[in-house]
Motif scaffolding. Structure first.
Motif, PDB file in Angstrom:
ATOM      1  N   PHE A 253       0.833  -1.201   0.000  1.00  0.00           N
ATOM      2  CA  PHE A 253       0.000   0.000   0.000  1.00  0.00           C
ATOM      3  C   PHE A 253       0.871   1.256   0.000  1.00  0.00           C
ATOM      4  O   PHE A 253       0.603   2.219  -0.732  1.00  0.00           O
ATOM      5  CB  PHE A 253      -0.917  -0.006   1.226  1.00  0.00           C
ATOM      6  N   THR A 254       1.907   1.244   0.825  1.00  0.00           N
ATOM      7  CA  THR A 254       2.806   2.403   0.891  1.00  0.00           C
ATOM      8  C   THR A 254       3.475   2.659  -0.454  1.00  0.00           C
ATOM      9  O   THR A 254       3.604   3.820  -0.884  1.00  0.00           O
ATOM     10  CB  THR A 254       3.865   2.166   1.984  1.00  0.00           C
ATOM     11  N   GLU A 255       3.878   1.605  -1.150  1.00  0.00           N
ATOM     12  CA  GLU A 255       4.479   1.758  -2.465  1.00  0.00           C
ATOM     13  C   GLU A 255       3.504   2.395  -3.453  1.00  0.00           C
ATOM     14  O   GLU A 255       3.866   3.287  -4.225  1.00  0.00           O
ATOM     15  CB  GLU A 255       4.945   0.395  -2.992  1.00  0.00           C
ATOM     16  N   PHE A 258       3.083   6.102  -2.685  1.00  0.00           N
ATOM     17  CA  PHE A 258       4.210   6.909  -3.178  1.00  0.00           C
ATOM     18  C   PHE A 258       4.074   7.198  -4.671  1.00  0.00           C
ATOM     19  O   PHE A 258       4.406   8.289  -5.141  1.00  0.00           O
ATOM     20  CB  PHE A 258       5.536   6.202  -2.900  1.00  0.00           C
ATOM     21  N   VAL A 259       3.568   6.214  -5.427  1.00  0.00           N
ATOM     22  CA  VAL A 259       3.357   6.422  -6.872  1.00  0.00           C
ATOM     23  C   VAL A 259       2.357   7.543  -7.095  1.00  0.00           C
ATOM     24  O   VAL A 259       2.569   8.432  -7.934  1.00  0.00           O
ATOM     25  CB  VAL A 259       2.863   5.109  -7.529  1.00  0.00           C
ATOM     26  N   LEU A 260       1.254   7.513  -6.356  1.00  0.00           N
ATOM     27  CA  LEU A 260       0.243   8.560  -6.500  1.00  0.00           C
ATOM     28  C   LEU A 260       0.758   9.907  -6.006  1.00  0.00           C
ATOM     29  O   LEU A 260       0.465  10.952  -6.596  1.00  0.00           O
ATOM     30  CB  LEU A 260      -1.022   8.163  -5.730  1.00  0.00           C
ATOM     31  N   ILE A 264       0.881  13.285  -8.324  1.00  0.00           N
ATOM     32  CA  ILE A 264       0.265  14.563  -7.946  1.00  0.00           C
ATOM     33  C   ILE A 264       1.302  15.673  -7.963  1.00  0.00           C
ATOM     34  O   ILE A 264       1.077  16.768  -8.500  1.00  0.00           O
ATOM     35  CB  ILE A 264      -0.395  14.445  -6.559  1.00  0.00           C
ATOM     36  N   ARG A 265       2.478  15.396  -7.399  1.00  0.00           N
ATOM     37  CA  ARG A 265       3.538  16.404  -7.353  1.00  0.00           C
ATOM     38  C   ARG A 265       3.971  16.819  -8.753  1.00  0.00           C
ATOM     39  O   ARG A 265       4.227  17.998  -9.018  1.00  0.00           O
ATOM     40  CB  ARG A 265       4.734  15.862  -6.568  1.00  0.00           C
ATOM     41  N   GLN A 266       4.058  15.836  -9.667  1.00  0.00           N
ATOM     42  CA  GLN A 266       4.528  16.113 -11.028  1.00  0.00           C
ATOM     43  C   GLN A 266       3.412  16.500 -11.995  1.00  0.00           C
ATOM     44  O   GLN A 266       3.660  16.730 -13.175  1.00  0.00           O
ATOM     45  CB  GLN A 266       5.276  14.889 -11.561  1.00  0.00           C
TER      46      GLN A 266
END
Length: 306
Positions: A253-255, A258-260, A264-266
């Protein structure tokens, strides 16, 4: 015709209470005897006629019972089984309704007399409510009950227990303990932990948002975190006894998170759209399988608390 003559329910919360009502509806037992550790719970069970007979000890409850259901927190399974073992009749079936199975086998089986049988069960049904007043007869209708037999099992006893759960209204799936615990870490345990965490985050932000988190919770927070109202003792035991599988799923779930977060950041709208489209389809498949509805509030009826 009754599947079992006498059923003993050890623990009288949501699951056991719903079982009692469903057993009566289906005429699956000639007598239902109940016991709860709390005297207050026993008094309420007597007041509302939850079972045919409420007794004051687990040992008395299992006397002459053909089916014994352990509906207690996972951490209490071993001590309860040790206490009732000398009082079990010849050929009795002992089962449980816990949401972890490997640790339940480890806790229960060493105390099981040679003349008794044990098969683990996990009805995949529930609400955020608990206690003897929370049960209702239709809780298990068209829901799955995961049946987890030992490696050597009496086929007649297994068939009889499966017929019992079908009579209650459930669908049956047979699994081994390790696979059960992994599946439940995905579909139940980790979602509960995430919901508890989200409520904790909101609590930390109360200084910033004042009462707005509570005031505007109908905007998604309410339904997402509804399961965080579930019994804390039960969930404490779940996470302590299904540690490996839960940590594995939390890592995955944590992985994904991090992808999402990176998307969002990019500003990667394509990735977000594709991800949400795929996960939306999974949600719709749950509805199509009859395990929920597409109605507002996930098909739940509004309550005064809402």
């Amino acid at each position: 015709m009754a599947t079992y003559n006498r059923v003993a329910l050890i623990g009288l919360g949501l699951i056991a209470g719903s079982m009692s009502l469903a057993i009566r509806r289906g005429k699956l037992a000639n007598e239902i005897v109940g016991y709860a550790r709390s005297a207050e719970t026993r008094d309420i069970a007597r007041e509302i006629n939850l079972v045919d007979r409420v007794v004051d000890t687990a040992e008395e409850a299992v006397k002459d019972a053909d089916l014994v259901v352990l509906a207690v927190p996972i951490g209490a399974m071993g001590p309860v089984m040790a206490a009732i073992a000398p009082h079990l009749k010849q050929g009795v079936m002992v089962t449980d309704v816990g949401s972890v199975k490997k640790s339940v086998f480890d806790a229960v089986v060493p105390h099981l007399p040679e003349h008794a049988h044990f098969i683990g069960c996990h009805p995949m049904a529930g609400t955020e409510h608990s206690g003897p007043r929370s049960g209702f007869a239709t809780l298990f209708d068209n829901r799955w009950c995961l049946v987890v037999p030992p490696e050597t099992v009496d086929q007649g006893q297994l068939d009889r227990l499966c017929d019992f759960w079908k009579g209650i209204g459930a669908n049956i799936e047979i699994m081994d303990p390790d696979h059960h615990d992994l599946v439940c870490a995905v579909v139940s345990h980790t979602p509960h932990l995430i919901a508890y965490t989200m409520v904790g985050v909101a609590d930390d932000l109360r200084r910033v948002t004042d009462q707005e988190v509570i005031k505007f919770s109908a905007a998604g927070f309410r339904d997402f975190t509804r399961i965080a109202a579930s019994d804390p003792t039960m969930w404490r035991d779940v996470f302590l006894t299904n540690k490996d599988a839960t940590l594995e799923i939390l890592g995955r779930f944590t992985e994904e998170l991090f992808v999402l977060q990176r998307a969002i950041r990019q500003g990667d709208g394509d990735l977000l759209f594709d991800y949400f489209t795929r996960t939306r389809a999974i949600r719709r498949s749950i509805i199509e399988a009859g395990q929920d509805t597409d109605a507002p509030d996930f098909g739940r009826k509004p309550t005064k608390a809402d």
